[in-house]
Design an enzyme around this catalytic site. Structure first.
Site, PDB file in Angstrom:
ATOM      1  N   HIS A  54       0.946  34.966   3.080  1.00 36.48           N
ATOM      2  CA  HIS A  54       1.942  33.970   3.467  1.00 36.48           C
ATOM      3  C   HIS A  54       3.221  34.711   3.824  1.00 36.48           C
ATOM      4  CE1 HIS A  54       4.810  30.632   2.870  1.00 36.48           C
ATOM      5  NE2 HIS A  54       3.781  29.794   2.952  1.00 36.48           N
ATOM      6  N   CYS A  67       2.334  29.205   7.924  1.00 39.49           N
ATOM      7  CA  CYS A  67       3.168  30.330   7.455  1.00 39.49           C
ATOM      8  C   CYS A  67       2.350  31.612   7.318  1.00 39.49           C
ATOM      9  CB  CYS A  67       3.858  29.994   6.133  1.00 39.49           C
ATOM     10  SG  CYS A  67       5.138  28.734   6.285  1.00 39.49           S
ATOM     11  N   GLN A 116      -1.919  29.205  -4.552  1.00 41.54           N
ATOM     12  CA  GLN A 116      -3.101  28.429  -4.186  1.00 41.54           C
ATOM     13  C   GLN A 116      -4.157  28.383  -5.288  1.00 41.54           C
ATOM     14  OE1 GLN A 116      -3.512  26.528  -1.520  1.00 41.54           O
ATOM     15  NE2 GLN A 116      -1.509  27.101  -0.710  1.00 41.54           N
ATOM     16  N   LYS A 168       2.392  22.327  -5.939  1.00 38.36           N
ATOM     17  CA  LYS A 168       0.985  22.452  -5.550  1.00 38.36           C
ATOM     18  C   LYS A 168       0.039  22.158  -6.715  1.00 38.36           C
ATOM     19  CE  LYS A 168       2.045  25.980  -2.067  1.00 38.36           C
ATOM     20  NZ  LYS A 168       1.847  25.201  -0.839  1.00 38.36           N
ATOM     21  N   ASP A 220       0.538  36.517  -5.822  1.00 33.39           N
ATOM     22  CA  ASP A 220       0.941  35.177  -5.379  1.00 33.39           C
ATOM     23  C   ASP A 220      -0.205  34.231  -5.726  1.00 33.39           C
ATOM     24  OD1 ASP A 220       1.263  32.823  -3.969  1.00 33.39           O
ATOM     25  OD2 ASP A 220       1.597  33.768  -2.026  1.00 33.39           O
TER      26      ASP A 220
END
Length: 413
Positions: A127, A369, A208, A231, A205
């Site tokens: 991202h 992104c 997700q 999220k 990261d």
């Protein structure tokens, strides 16, 4: 074989936004969860309850409202500690989201530890929030960036990774756990172990994956891990950065102001203890408290059960989409999250998303992104459906029927 035993209807009853007609005559099918998830009534109530019953600033007040708000705010921190199995609540920093968490690491640990000649490893599936901060800092400090390439199935080329670790002074590996386009779940256990063997730190990261995969930062031995509340059923504007305590203790503060200080004199200042050294000013109190309630909801349903449902739903969707004529799915990793990015020949991604919206189906269209990834795939944009705990197999079927309808219209045209 796809299991349909997950009691999704009782879960859907908790989400008021799902029970509406879209464009006045069709039910809403929300398949944009990789961008942001919907909120259960318990989370919505928690936000209203804070503002209507005990709204006050935290830490510094000695009146009842402030004490109650402080207890709820710090209680949420401990819920997040438990959620990712951190060793101490002092390793949990509240941020505005994954983007701020990565920027915080770049501007504190990165600024203090990276110099000309060092190498930072990223990947081609990142991202923008895990590319741009490092590019900005690299331009200032003079260290080098290298990007792990993606293989045809959407997995990382770990042979290149091993060679970079072997042949270069790698200081940091910063990568996404789950791709928001390809769906790939990267083998971070192996990546972390190999990085540490060469003396490098690792930032993950997990925006997700935190919503539906169990995370244990101690078992992973990860140095930094960031994710976002919106999220995973929580509000926008709140997220978490986890960091190993020894690293956080050694890092300078990023922002200066109230609450992050121990003492301020005109001649200089000293810093507060963790985690407050990194939480300057009035924090997003309501966001943190409500994120704690979102975690309560996820625990109530069960992360393992959520993951199993999302996995089954995604595999069902991929099987249906792969059988669809003139449709291309991107990413074929054996281990993947609840994402299906695709293109339909002859129809631009934005047009397809708009036409699906007319059928009541909310998806995402664009580069998500991830412009470097789309450039690698020779694409300007993709359409993306993404799934979560309240989505159903019937909604996948609705998506397929809508695609069939749209495709037939374009074929006739």
């Amino acid at each position: 074989m796809f299991t349909k035993t997950f009691d999704v209807q009782s879960i859907r009853a908790d989400f008021p936004i799902l029970h509406q007609l879209h464009h006045a005559d069709v039910p809403l099918t929300y398949l944009d969860n990789a961008a942001s998830t919907q909120k259960p009534q318990a989370v919505i109530h928690a936000l209203s309850d804070y503002y209507s019953r005990y709204n006050a600033n935290v830490h510094r007040g000695i009146h009842k409202l402030s004490e109650e708000a402080t207890a709820a705010y710090e209680g949420a921190r401990k819920k997040l500690q438990k959620f990712i199995h951190a060793k101490s609540y002092r390793e949990i920093l509240f941020t505005s989201g994954t983007t701020e968490g990565i920027n915080l690491v770049a501007q504190t640990w990165g600024r203090a530890n990276l110099q000309a000649g060092d190498l930072v490893i990223l990947t081609e599936m990142e991202h923008h929030s895990n590319i741009v901060p490092w590019q900005i800092l690299a331009a200032e400090k003079g260290f080098n960036l290298r990007y792990l390439p993606i293989l045809p199935d959407g997995t990382l080329d770990l042979g290149v990774y091993e060679a970079l670790l072997r042949d270069h002074p790698v200081k940091l590996v910063s990568l996404v756990h789950g791709s928001n386009v390809l769906g790939t779940i990267n083998p971070i256990e192996t990546i972390i172990t190999q990085a540490h063997a060469r003396g490098a730190r690792v930032l993950v990261d997990a925006a997700q994956t935190a919503p539906h995969l169990p995370l244990d930062v101690q078992a992973l031995d990860v140095d930094f891990l960031a994710f976002s509340g919106h999220k995973m059923l929580g509000p926008t504007g709140i997220g978490v950065l986890y960091g190993k305590r020894a690293l956080l203790e050694a890092m300078p503060p990023w922002m200066g102001g109230g609450d992050m200080i121990a003492e301020v004199r005109l001649e200089g200042s000293t810093w507060n203890e963790l985690p407050y050294k990194f939480e300057a000013g009035t924090p997003h109190i309501a966001g943190a408290i409500v994120l704690g309630h979102a975690v309560d909801y996820l625990h109530q349903v069960g992360i393992d059960a959520i993951h199993a449902h999302v996995e089954a739903l995604t595999q069902y969707a991929l099987e249906k989409l792969r059988a669809f004529p003139r449709l291309t799915i991107y990413g074929d990793a054996p281990k993947r999250g609840g994402v299906a990015a695709f293109s339909l020949a002859g129809i631009h991604a934005h047009d397809l998303a708009q036409l699906l919206d007319q059928e009541g189906i909310a998806v995402r269209a664009g580069h998500h992104c991830t412009q470097p990834l789309h450039r690698k795939l020779d694409l300007a944009a993709t359409t993306r459906a993404s799934f979560y705990l309240y989505n159903t197999f019937e909604e996948v079927d609705r998506l397929i029927r809508a695609l069939e309808k749209i495709s037939h219209v374009f074929e006739r045209g």
